[in-house]
Design an enzyme around this catalytic site. Structure first.
Site, PDB file in Angstrom:
ATOM      1  N   TYR A 204       0.858  -1.182   0.000  1.00  0.00           N
ATOM      2  CA  TYR A 204       0.000   0.000   0.000  1.00  0.00           C
ATOM      3  C   TYR A 204       0.904   1.245   0.000  1.00  0.00           C
ATOM      4  O   TYR A 204       1.998   1.219   0.583  1.00  0.00           O
ATOM      5  CB  TYR A 204      -0.896  -0.035   1.245  1.00  0.00           C
ATOM      6  N   GLY A 206       1.486   3.910   1.543  1.00  0.00           N
ATOM      7  CA  GLY A 206       2.096   4.455   2.740  1.00  0.00           C
ATOM      8  C   GLY A 206       3.085   3.542   3.434  1.00  0.00           C
ATOM      9  O   GLY A 206       3.690   3.935   4.432  1.00  0.00           O
ATOM     10  N   LYS A 207       3.283   2.324   2.928  1.00  0.00           N
ATOM     11  CA  LYS A 207       4.214   1.388   3.573  1.00  0.00           C
ATOM     12  C   LYS A 207       5.661   1.821   3.345  1.00  0.00           C
ATOM     13  O   LYS A 207       5.963   2.651   2.492  1.00  0.00           O
ATOM     14  CB  LYS A 207       4.005  -0.024   3.021  1.00  0.00           C
ATOM     15  N   ASN A 208       6.577   1.210   4.109  1.00  0.00           N
ATOM     16  CA  ASN A 208       8.000   1.531   3.925  1.00  0.00           C
ATOM     17  C   ASN A 208       8.435   1.282   2.492  1.00  0.00           C
ATOM     18  O   ASN A 208       9.231   2.035   1.929  1.00  0.00           O
ATOM     19  CB  ASN A 208       8.850   0.700   4.878  1.00  0.00           C
ATOM     20  N   LEU A 209       7.957   0.191   1.908  1.00  0.00           N
ATOM     21  CA  LEU A 209       8.107  -0.049   0.476  1.00  0.00           C
ATOM     22  C   LEU A 209       6.710   0.011  -0.113  1.00  0.00           C
ATOM     23  O   LEU A 209       5.947  -0.956  -0.051  1.00  0.00           O
ATOM     24  CB  LEU A 209       8.761  -1.412   0.206  1.00  0.00           C
TER      25      LEU A 209
END
Length: 385
Positions: A204, A206-209
Site C-alpha cells: 500500500y 504508505g508502507k516503507n516499500l
C-alpha cells in the site's frame, strides 16, 4: 487517517494559544516518492510499449529481487496484503474447523483473512512495552483446533519470532508472518519474511516499500507452498493448461506498473529505513517523559513504519496537534476483539485494552526533518506540562 486542522485553536495546558506554524503532514508521500519520478516514468513508457500490463516481465524481476532482499527463496506478487495472508492460509490447507492465533492489536485485515478461509481467529494479548503479540499468551491459547500462529510485525518491529517459532515447532503448528509494516526489519539477525512458513507483505502506498496503488506479496522458502499460492491467485489455473482449473482460486495478481515502481524503490529501502530510525531516535531524545514511545526488543532491528507513543490524554493531545497543523494517526483505537465484526470471538485482553485509549501515532516518514520532529515534540510537551 486523523490529521491536522480538524478542530479550532485550543490552548496548551498553560493557557497559551497554540501557534500553528508550518504544517507537518502525518505522511508526505509526495516528498517520499519525488526521487523515483524519472525511473517510474521510464518504466511506464516501457510497459506502454510492450503492453503486458498484468504478468509482464517487471513482475518476475521484482519477485526475484524482493525474495533475495527478504533472504527467502520465492516471492509471489499478489493484489494486496490481505490477499497475501488469505492465500498463505489457503495454501497451507487451513480452513473450516481450524483456529488461528493472532494478536488483537493489529489491523482488521489479519483477522479478515482468517475468517475468509473459514477458520476462527483466536485473539491473544500483547506485551505491555512493545504492544506486539505475547508469546506466553500464544502458548496458553494453543488447543486441539489450533492450526497456525500469525506473528504480526507491527509499527515496523518484528514480533519475538524466536519464542513463537519454538512454540509452533513444539505443537506442530504453522507460523505466518504478517509483515505488512516491517519491510526490511530484523529479529535476532533474521529478516522479516525469512522466519515463518511464509510471510505476507503489503505494498500500500504508505508502507516503507509502497507502490503507487494496491499491491502485495507472499514470500517463502517453501517452493511447493509458493506454487499453490501462485495457482490459487490465478483462478486455480493449471501451469500446463491455462484452460484447466484444478482448484477454486481467485484473481489476485500484482500489476506490471506496480512491480516496476517497487523495483525502482527497493534499492533505496535500507537507506529510507535508516532515515526512519534516525527520526525515531530524535523523537525519543525530545519527547516529554509522559509521552512514552513503544519499546524496542534488544534482539530487534526495527524500521519504524510508525512512530507510536502512549499519552495520558489523547483527545487533548490530538486537538492541540491539529490546531498546530500537525498530522497524527491512531493504530488502532478499537482492538480487533472489540470490533463488532468479530464480536463472537471477544474476550478480555487487559494489555490491549489498557493501551487502546492511550496510543497515538506521530508524523513518520524518511524525509521528516529534525526541526520538524522538534516542533512536534514541543507541541506535545505543551499538552502534558
Amino acid at each position: 487517517m486523523p490529521g491536522a486542522g480538524r478542530v479550532g485553536a485550543p490552548s496548551d495546558r498553560s493557557g497559551r494559544a497554540v501557534n500553528p506554524g508550518p504544517a507537518i503532514p502525518f505522511l508526505d508521500l509526495q516528498a517520499v516518492n519525488a526521487e523515483y519520478r524519472f525511473g517510474v516514468e521510464l518504466a511506464f513508457k516501457t510497459i506502454l510499449d510492450h503492453g503486458r500490463f498484468v504478468g509482464g516481465p517487471e513482475v518476475e524481476e521484482f519477485e526475484q529481487e524482493f525474495a533475495a532482499y527478504c533472504e527467502a527463496e520465492v516471492c509471489v506478487g499478489v493484489g494486496n496484503g490481505t490477499d497475501a495472508i488469505e492465500l498463505i492460509l489457503a495454501g497451507l490447507g487451513i480452513g473450516r474447523g481450524d483456529e488461528v492465533i493472532l494478536p488483537a492489536n493489529t489491523f482488521v485485515a489479519t483477522a479478515e483473512a482468517v475468517c475468509a478461509v473459514g477458520a476462527r481467529p483466536r485473539f491473544v494479548d500483547v506485551l505491555p512495552d512493545t504492544l506486539l503479540i505475547d508469546p506466553a499468551a500464544v502458548a496458553d491459547a494453543v488447543n486441539s483446533s489450533t492450526a497456525a500462529v500469525i506473528a504480526v510485525h507491527l509499527f515496523g518491529q518484528m514480533a519475538d519470532v524466536a519464542r513463537l517459532r519454538s512454540i509452533t515447532e513444539r505443537f506442530g503448528l504453522a507460523l505466518l508472518e504478517d509483515a505488512a509494516q516491517a519491510h526490511g526489519a530484523r529479529f535476532g539477525g533474521r529478516r522479516a519474511g525469512s522466519v515463518g512458513n511464509a510471510a505476507a507483505f503489503s505494498f500500500y502506498p504508505g508502507k516503507n516499500l509502497g507502490a503507487f496503488g494496491d499491491g502485495g506479496a507472499v514470500v517463502t522458502s517453501d517452493r511447493q507452498l509458493a506454487a499453490r499460492v501462485r495457482r490459487f491467485a490465478d483462478h486455480g489455473r493449471s501451469v500446463d493448461d491455462r484452460h484447466r482449473h484444478h482448484d477454486r482460486g481467485r484473481n489476485s495478481r500484482l500489476d506490471s506498473i506496480q512491480a516496476a515502481v517497487l523495483t525502482a524503490k527497493l534499492p533505496e529501502l535500507d537507506r529510507a529505513n535508516a532515515s526512519r530510525n534516525g527520526v525515531m531516535a530524535h523523537y525519543r531524545a525530545n519527547l516529554p517523559e509522559d509521552c512514552i514511545p513503544v519499546a524496542v526488543d534488544p534482539e530487534s532491528e526495527p524500521v519504524h513504519h510508525l512512530a507510536v507513543v502512549q499519552v495520558p490524554d489523547r483527545a487533548r493531545t490530538t486537538a492541540v496537534l491539529s490546531a498546530a497543523k500537525i498530522g497524527w494517526g491512531v493504530h488502532y483505537p478499537i482492538p480487533c476483539h472489540r470490533q463488532p465484526a468479530f464480536a463472537e470471538f471477544a474476550e478480555h485482553l487487559p494489555e490491549v485494552e489498557k493501551a487502546a485509549p492511550r496510543i497515538l501515532s506521530l508524523p513518520m516518514f524518511p524525509t521528516l526533518a529534525e526541526r520538524e520532529v522538534e516542533r512536534v515534540c514541543n507541541v506535545v510537551k505543551g499538552t502534558l506540562q
